[in-house]
Enzyme design. Structure first.
Site, short mmCIF file in Angstrom:
data_model
loop_
_atom_site.label_atom_id
_atom_site.label_comp_id
_atom_site.label_asym_id
_atom_site.label_seq_id
_atom_site.Cartn_x
_atom_site.Cartn_y
_atom_site.Cartn_z
N ARG A 164 -7.49 -3.32 9.48
CA ARG A 164 -6.51 -4.23 10.13
C ARG A 164 -7.13 -4.93 11.34
O ARG A 164 -6.71 -6.03 11.70
CB ARG A 164 -5.25 -3.45 10.52
CG ARG A 164 -4.60 -2.78 9.30
CD ARG A 164 -3.10 -2.74 9.35
NE ARG A 164 -2.61 -2.01 8.19
CZ ARG A 164 -2.42 -2.52 6.97
NH1 ARG A 164 -2.65 -3.79 6.74
NH2 ARG A 164 -2.00 -1.76 5.96
N ARG A 199 -8.15 12.17 12.71
CA ARG A 199 -6.73 11.83 12.88
C ARG A 199 -5.86 13.09 12.96
O ARG A 199 -6.16 14.10 12.32
CB ARG A 199 -6.30 10.89 11.74
CG ARG A 199 -7.06 9.56 11.88
CD ARG A 199 -6.64 8.56 10.88
NE ARG A 199 -5.28 8.11 11.10
CZ ARG A 199 -4.64 7.28 10.27
NH1 ARG A 199 -5.24 6.86 9.17
NH2 ARG A 199 -3.42 6.90 10.54
N ASP A 233 1.89 -1.50 11.90
CA ASP A 233 0.57 -1.92 11.40
C ASP A 233 0.29 -3.40 11.70
O ASP A 233 -0.84 -3.86 11.53
CB ASP A 233 0.47 -1.68 9.89
CG ASP A 233 0.41 -0.19 9.56
OD1 ASP A 233 0.10 0.61 10.47
OD2 ASP A 233 0.69 0.16 8.41
N SER A 250 7.35 8.64 12.23
CA SER A 250 6.24 8.48 11.29
C SER A 250 6.71 8.74 9.87
O SER A 250 7.17 9.84 9.55
CB SER A 250 5.11 9.45 11.64
OG SER A 250 4.26 9.62 10.53
N LYS A 268 0.83 -1.21 0.00
CA LYS A 268 0.00 0.00 0.00
C LYS A 268 0.87 1.26 0.00
O LYS A 268 0.63 2.17 -0.78
CB LYS A 268 -0.93 -0.03 1.22
CG LYS A 268 -1.92 1.10 1.29
CD LYS A 268 -3.16 0.73 2.08
CE LYS A 268 -2.94 0.71 3.57
NZ LYS A 268 -2.77 2.05 4.16
N ARG A 283 2.88 5.95 -3.23
CA ARG A 283 4.03 6.79 -3.63
C ARG A 283 4.28 6.71 -5.13
O ARG A 283 4.71 7.69 -5.75
CB ARG A 283 5.27 6.36 -2.83
CG ARG A 283 5.20 6.82 -1.36
CD ARG A 283 6.12 6.02 -0.47
NE ARG A 283 6.22 6.54 0.89
CZ ARG A 283 5.33 6.33 1.88
NH1 ARG A 283 4.24 5.61 1.64
NH2 ARG A 283 5.54 6.82 3.09
N GLY A 329 -4.68 7.93 5.52
CA GLY A 329 -3.75 8.85 6.18
C GLY A 329 -2.55 9.15 5.29
O GLY A 329 -2.05 10.28 5.26
N GLN A 389 4.80 8.99 7.39
CA GLN A 389 3.88 9.93 6.75
C GLN A 389 4.33 11.36 7.01
O GLN A 389 4.31 12.20 6.11
CB GLN A 389 2.45 9.69 7.25
CG GLN A 389 1.91 8.34 6.78
CD GLN A 389 0.50 8.06 7.23
OE1 GLN A 389 -0.10 8.86 7.94
NE2 GLN A 389 -0.03 6.92 6.83
#
Ligand code: S3P
Length: 425
Positions: A386, A120, A313, A165, A20, A25, A92, A167
């Protein structure tokens, strides 16, 4: 959705769908490149389709066929204003990475997502982007989406992130492509490095040293051919199932084993798992292997510190394995789990308690006393893919029926999950 009682064995093989993080990306960096990027192995899940939809709204032509995706990139300065508010859905990664890209555009964009995304934390990107000189506001003034991103003159900064992170790191690096100087991000522990690897392959001047990533702006990006490896976060459910269901032998093919993502393998090895890596290879700059997994008598362990971002995750499904292990497993330094698609600490504790596990919630993780049998129960996915997949795996070792509320939310990352599981029964 109801899941029947105890499974006697799992046998067979399956091929894991695309990663994912890498799929997102490949669309984003392809859009910012000159030329046509061809992607194979792209993950056709709801989250990645949100990224495609956003870039189409920003004027990028993307052809999504069954086997390949073609992104007709327009270079770093080719995006055009969207005539609607961008919808990042449940993703996210889309929300935070696209914010970094929008930071460098000469137009204002509003973006939002579903109910979960709107809860979030976005302050973690608002703060560094503001420090770089961007005008970015949380429209409800609550530090969450919807966000309005206006033009700013971006300056290079050295940002010390409080959280490990990818992200956050990727958002800042992408904004750094448009800054007037060098941008650096230092994180407490190294998070996944797909952005650094892939940006480099597209021609960006990116460097990594320990937990600091650096981007030097000025280079154009050029289209690439990307072959997306399978997602270890998706493989995690079958790895766990193969270990905890007795008499099992499962060959899990096409698993990305980038060292910033392979924490689950290291933890399971420490717990005594029988996992053999076969056919190790490099695919598009990423390590890939096939995994042969056999049932194992697992022993408890402690999971903490720098390994946490490499398996963040996978913690929900590792918690299921810990219930079946001998001894007490401690998971700490994982407070980030509270701000994922659901509060994954609270939700795991709630659902596993309903199934008869001995589990305690802590501030930054959980303590699980293994060796108590699990019983089928009504559990709630809280619309978190998840969580749904983790409890489908728990149902394989639980007596009685397990009933998962909104089990269908697996479409966020793994639309074929139940079919693939069925194939091993
Ligand atoms: C992701 C990074 C991780 C992970 C998420 C995907 C990415 O989030 O939990 O599923 O693609 O960069 P954080 O970077 O916020 O930890």
């Amino acid at each position: 959705m109801k899941f029947a009682t105890i499974t006697s064995s799992l046998k067979g093989e399956l091929t894991i769908p695309g990663d994912k993080s890498i799929s997102h990306r490949s669309i984003m960096f392809g859009a910012l490149s000159k030329g046509t990027t061809k992607i194979t192995g792209f993950l056709q899940s709801a989250d990645c389709l949100s990224t495609i939809a956003c870039f189409k709204n920003l004027g990028i032509s993307i052809e999504n066929t069954t086997n390949e995706v073609f992104v007709h990139g327009k270079g770093l300065h080719g995006l055009t204003p969207s005539d609607t508010i961008l919808d990042c859905g449940n993703s996210g990664t889309t929300t935070r990475l696209i914010s970094g890209i929008l930071a460098g555009q000469p137009f204002t964009t509003n973006l939002t997502g579903d109910a979960s995304i709107q809860k979030r934390p976005m302050k973690r990107i608002i703060d560094p982007l503001t420090e770089m000189g961007l005008k970015i506001i949380s429209l409800k003034d609550n530090g969450c989406a919807p966000l309005e991103i206006s033009r700013g003159n971006l300056h290079g900064i050295h940002y010390y992130s409080k959280v490990a992170s990818a992200q956050v790191k990727s958002c800042i690096l992408l904004a750094g492509l448009y800054a007037d100087g060098i941008t650096k991000v230092t994180e407490p522990y190294l998070s996944r490095n797909h952005s650094e690897l892939m940006l480099k392959s597209f021609g960006a001047n990116v460097k990594s040293e320990n937990t600091t990533a650096t981007i030097i702006p000025g280079n154009e990006l050029f289209a690439q051919e990307i072959c997306v490896p399978g997602d270890i976060s998706s493989a995690a459910y079958f790895i766990t199932a193969g270990l905890i269901v007795p008499n099992s032998e499962v060959l899990i093919k096409n698993v990305g084993i980038n060292p910033t993502r392979d924490g689950i393998l290291r933890v399971y090895k420490a717990m005594g798992a029988d996992i053999t890596l076969l056919n190790e290879r490099t695919q598009g700059g990423e390590l890939v292997a096939d995994l042969l997994v056999r049932s194992s008598n697992l022993k408890a362990t402690t999971i903490e510190g720098r390994i946490i971002p490499t398996l963040i995750d996978e913690i929900p499904v590792i918690a299921i394995a810990a219930c079946m292990a001998e001894g007490t497993t401690i998971i700490k330094d994982a407070a980030e789990l509270k701000v994922k698609e659901s509060n994954r600490i609270g939700v795991m504790v709630e659902n596993l308690t309903a199934m008869g596990a001995t589990i305690t919630e802590t501030e930054d993780g959980m303590i699980i006393e293994g060796g108590h049998p699990l019983h089928g129960a009504a559990v709630n996915s809280h619309d978190d893919h998840r969580i749904a997949m983790s409890f489908a795996i728990a149902s394989l070792v639980a007596d009685g029926t397990t009933d998962i509320v909104n089990a269908e939310c697996v479409g966020i990352s793994y639309p074929e999950f139940y079919n693939d599981l069925e194939g091993l029964l």
